[in-house]
Design a protein around this motif. Sequence first.
Motif, PDB file in Angstrom:
ATOM      1  N   VAL A 190      47.369  43.148  44.293  1.00 28.42           N
ATOM      2  CA  VAL A 190      46.420  42.144  43.797  1.00 28.42           C
ATOM      3  C   VAL A 190      45.301  42.028  44.832  1.00 28.42           C
ATOM      4  CG1 VAL A 190      48.164  40.843  42.514  1.00 28.42           C
ATOM      5  CG2 VAL A 190      47.641  40.201  44.864  1.00 28.42           C
ATOM      6  N   SER A 191      44.280  41.270  44.528  1.00 27.00           N
ATOM      7  CA  SER A 191      43.180  41.101  45.481  1.00 27.00           C
ATOM      8  C   SER A 191      43.516  40.022  46.514  1.00 27.00           C
ATOM      9  CB  SER A 191      41.896  40.712  44.744  1.00 27.00           C
ATOM     10  OG  SER A 191      41.975  39.381  44.279  1.00 27.00           O
ATOM     11  N   GLY A 192      42.844  40.098  47.646  1.00 24.03           N
ATOM     12  CA  GLY A 192      42.999  39.073  48.673  1.00 24.03           C
ATOM     13  C   GLY A 192      42.589  37.713  48.149  1.00 24.03           C
ATOM     14  N   ARG A 193      41.617  37.711  47.288  1.00 23.53           N
ATOM     15  CA  ARG A 193      41.149  36.462  46.684  1.00 23.53           C
ATOM     16  C   ARG A 193      42.253  35.806  45.853  1.00 23.53           C
ATOM     17  NH1 ARG A 193      35.486  35.943  43.373  1.00 23.53           N
ATOM     18  NH2 ARG A 193      35.280  33.714  43.670  1.00 23.53           N
ATOM     19  N   THR A 194      43.036  36.640  45.183  1.00 24.76           N
ATOM     20  CA  THR A 194      44.154  36.125  44.385  1.00 24.76           C
ATOM     21  C   THR A 194      45.180  35.440  45.267  1.00 24.76           C
ATOM     22  OG1 THR A 194      43.830  37.797  42.672  1.00 24.76           O
ATOM     23  CG2 THR A 194      46.023  36.783  42.811  1.00 24.76           C
ATOM     24  N   VAL A 195      45.525  36.070  46.381  1.00 23.18           N
ATOM     25  CA  VAL A 195      46.485  35.470  47.307  1.00 23.18           C
ATOM     26  C   VAL A 195      45.935  34.145  47.827  1.00 23.18           C
ATOM     27  CG1 VAL A 195      47.682  35.735  49.517  1.00 23.18           C
ATOM     28  CG2 VAL A 195      47.516  37.678  47.953  1.00 23.18           C
ATOM     29  N   SER A 196      44.662  34.116  48.156  1.00 27.73           N
ATOM     30  CA  SER A 196      44.036  32.891  48.634  1.00 27.73           C
ATOM     31  C   SER A 196      44.146  31.779  47.591  1.00 27.73           C
ATOM     32  CB  SER A 196      42.569  33.150  48.971  1.00 27.73           C
ATOM     33  OG  SER A 196      41.919  31.954  49.326  1.00 27.73           O
ATOM     34  N   ARG A 197      43.891  32.122  46.359  1.00 26.38           N
ATOM     35  CA  ARG A 197      43.978  31.123  45.282  1.00 26.38           C
ATOM     36  C   ARG A 197      45.403  30.627  45.101  1.00 26.38           C
ATOM     37  NH1 ARG A 197      39.830  33.886  40.968  1.00 26.38           N
ATOM     38  NH2 ARG A 197      37.933  33.145  41.979  1.00 26.38           N
ATOM     39  N   TRP A 198      46.361  31.545  45.211  1.00 25.02           N
ATOM     40  CA  TRP A 198      47.760  31.122  45.102  1.00 25.02           C
ATOM     41  C   TRP A 198      48.083  30.119  46.195  1.00 25.02           C
ATOM     42  CZ3 TRP A 198      50.208  36.677  44.795  1.00 25.02           C
ATOM     43  CH2 TRP A 198      50.026  37.193  43.511  1.00 25.02           C
ATOM     44  N   GLU A 199      47.651  30.419  47.427  1.00 23.72           N
ATOM     45  CA  GLU A 199      47.999  29.567  48.568  1.00 23.72           C
ATOM     46  C   GLU A 199      47.319  28.208  48.528  1.00 23.72           C
ATOM     47  OE1 GLU A 199      47.457  31.663  52.249  1.00 23.72           O
ATOM     48  OE2 GLU A 199      49.099  33.063  51.814  1.00 23.72           O
ATOM     49  N   THR A 200      46.147  28.142  47.925  1.00 31.14           N
ATOM     50  CA  THR A 200      45.442  26.862  47.861  1.00 31.14           C
ATOM     51  C   THR A 200      45.755  26.092  46.582  1.00 31.14           C
ATOM     52  OG1 THR A 200      43.492  27.912  46.902  1.00 31.14           O
ATOM     53  CG2 THR A 200      43.536  27.648  49.303  1.00 31.14           C
ATOM     54  N   GLY A 201      46.503  26.730  45.674  1.00 33.18           N
ATOM     55  CA  GLY A 201      46.853  26.072  44.422  1.00 33.18           C
ATOM     56  C   GLY A 201      45.738  26.073  43.414  1.00 33.18           C
ATOM     57  N   VAL A 202      44.735  26.912  43.637  1.00 27.51           N
ATOM     58  CA  VAL A 202      43.609  27.011  42.708  1.00 27.51           C
ATOM     59  C   VAL A 202      43.915  28.093  41.703  1.00 27.51           C
ATOM     60  CG1 VAL A 202      41.156  27.604  42.495  1.00 27.51           C
ATOM     61  CG2 VAL A 202      41.959  26.276  44.460  1.00 27.51           C
ATOM     62  N   SER A 203      43.737  27.796  40.444  1.00 27.08           N
ATOM     63  CA  SER A 203      43.899  28.821  39.416  1.00 27.08           C
ATOM     64  C   SER A 203      42.830  28.641  38.357  1.00 27.08           C
ATOM     65  CB  SER A 203      45.283  28.758  38.787  1.00 27.08           C
ATOM     66  OG  SER A 203      45.406  27.587  38.030  1.00 27.08           O
ATOM     67  N   GLN A 204      42.573  29.695  37.663  1.00 29.12           N
ATOM     68  CA  GLN A 204      41.594  29.639  36.593  1.00 29.12           C
ATOM     69  C   GLN A 204      42.285  29.960  35.278  1.00 29.12           C
ATOM     70  OE1 GLN A 204      38.487  32.354  37.709  1.00 29.12           O
ATOM     71  NE2 GLN A 204      37.460  30.813  38.936  1.00 29.12           N
ATOM     72  N   THR A 205      43.212  29.126  34.909  1.00 29.11           N
ATOM     73  CA  THR A 205      43.972  29.324  33.686  1.00 29.11           C
ATOM     74  C   THR A 205      43.103  28.929  32.499  1.00 29.11           C
ATOM     75  OG1 THR A 205      45.986  28.786  34.863  1.00 29.11           O
ATOM     76  CG2 THR A 205      46.085  28.729  32.456  1.00 29.11           C
ATOM     77  N   LYS A 206      42.964  29.857  31.574  1.00 30.03           N
ATOM     78  CA  LYS A 206      42.208  29.562  30.348  1.00 30.03           C
ATOM     79  C   LYS A 206      43.162  28.954  29.336  1.00 30.03           C
ATOM     80  CE  LYS A 206      38.786  33.166  30.890  1.00 30.03           C
ATOM     81  NZ  LYS A 206      38.153  34.347  30.293  1.00 30.03           N
ATOM     82  N   ARG A 207      42.739  27.900  28.736  1.00 31.07           N
ATOM     83  CA  ARG A 207      43.557  27.253  27.715  1.00 31.07           C
ATOM     84  C   ARG A 207      42.828  27.353  26.394  1.00 31.07           C
ATOM     85  NH1 ARG A 207      46.726  22.460  30.665  1.00 31.07           N
ATOM     86  NH2 ARG A 207      46.958  23.566  32.613  1.00 31.07           N
ATOM     87  N   TYR A 208      43.549  27.762  25.407  1.00 32.12           N
ATOM     88  CA  TYR A 208      42.955  27.928  24.070  1.00 32.12           C
ATOM     89  C   TYR A 208      43.459  26.893  23.123  1.00 32.12           C
ATOM     90  CZ  TYR A 208      41.618  32.465  25.891  1.00 32.12           C
ATOM     91  OH  TYR A 208      41.064  33.464  26.627  1.00 32.12           O
TER      92      TYR A 208
END
Length: 48
Positions: free
Chosen positions: A30-48
């Motif tokens: 995965v990308s380093g950015r993904t790991v960073s987001r996991w660690e900070t609890g930030v996600s970009q979950t799309k909800r439909y």
Amino acid sequence: MNQQKVGGFLKQLRKEKQLTQEQLAEQLNVSGRTVSRWETGVSQTKRY
């Protein structure tokens, strides 16, 4: 599930293994950015 608690736990484990976010990302393909987001609890979950 609390994303920030999980992220903190992941960060703790990563640091215990003396890995950078980039090194962990490479191992998980995965990308380093993904790991960073996991660690900070930030996600970009799309909800439909």
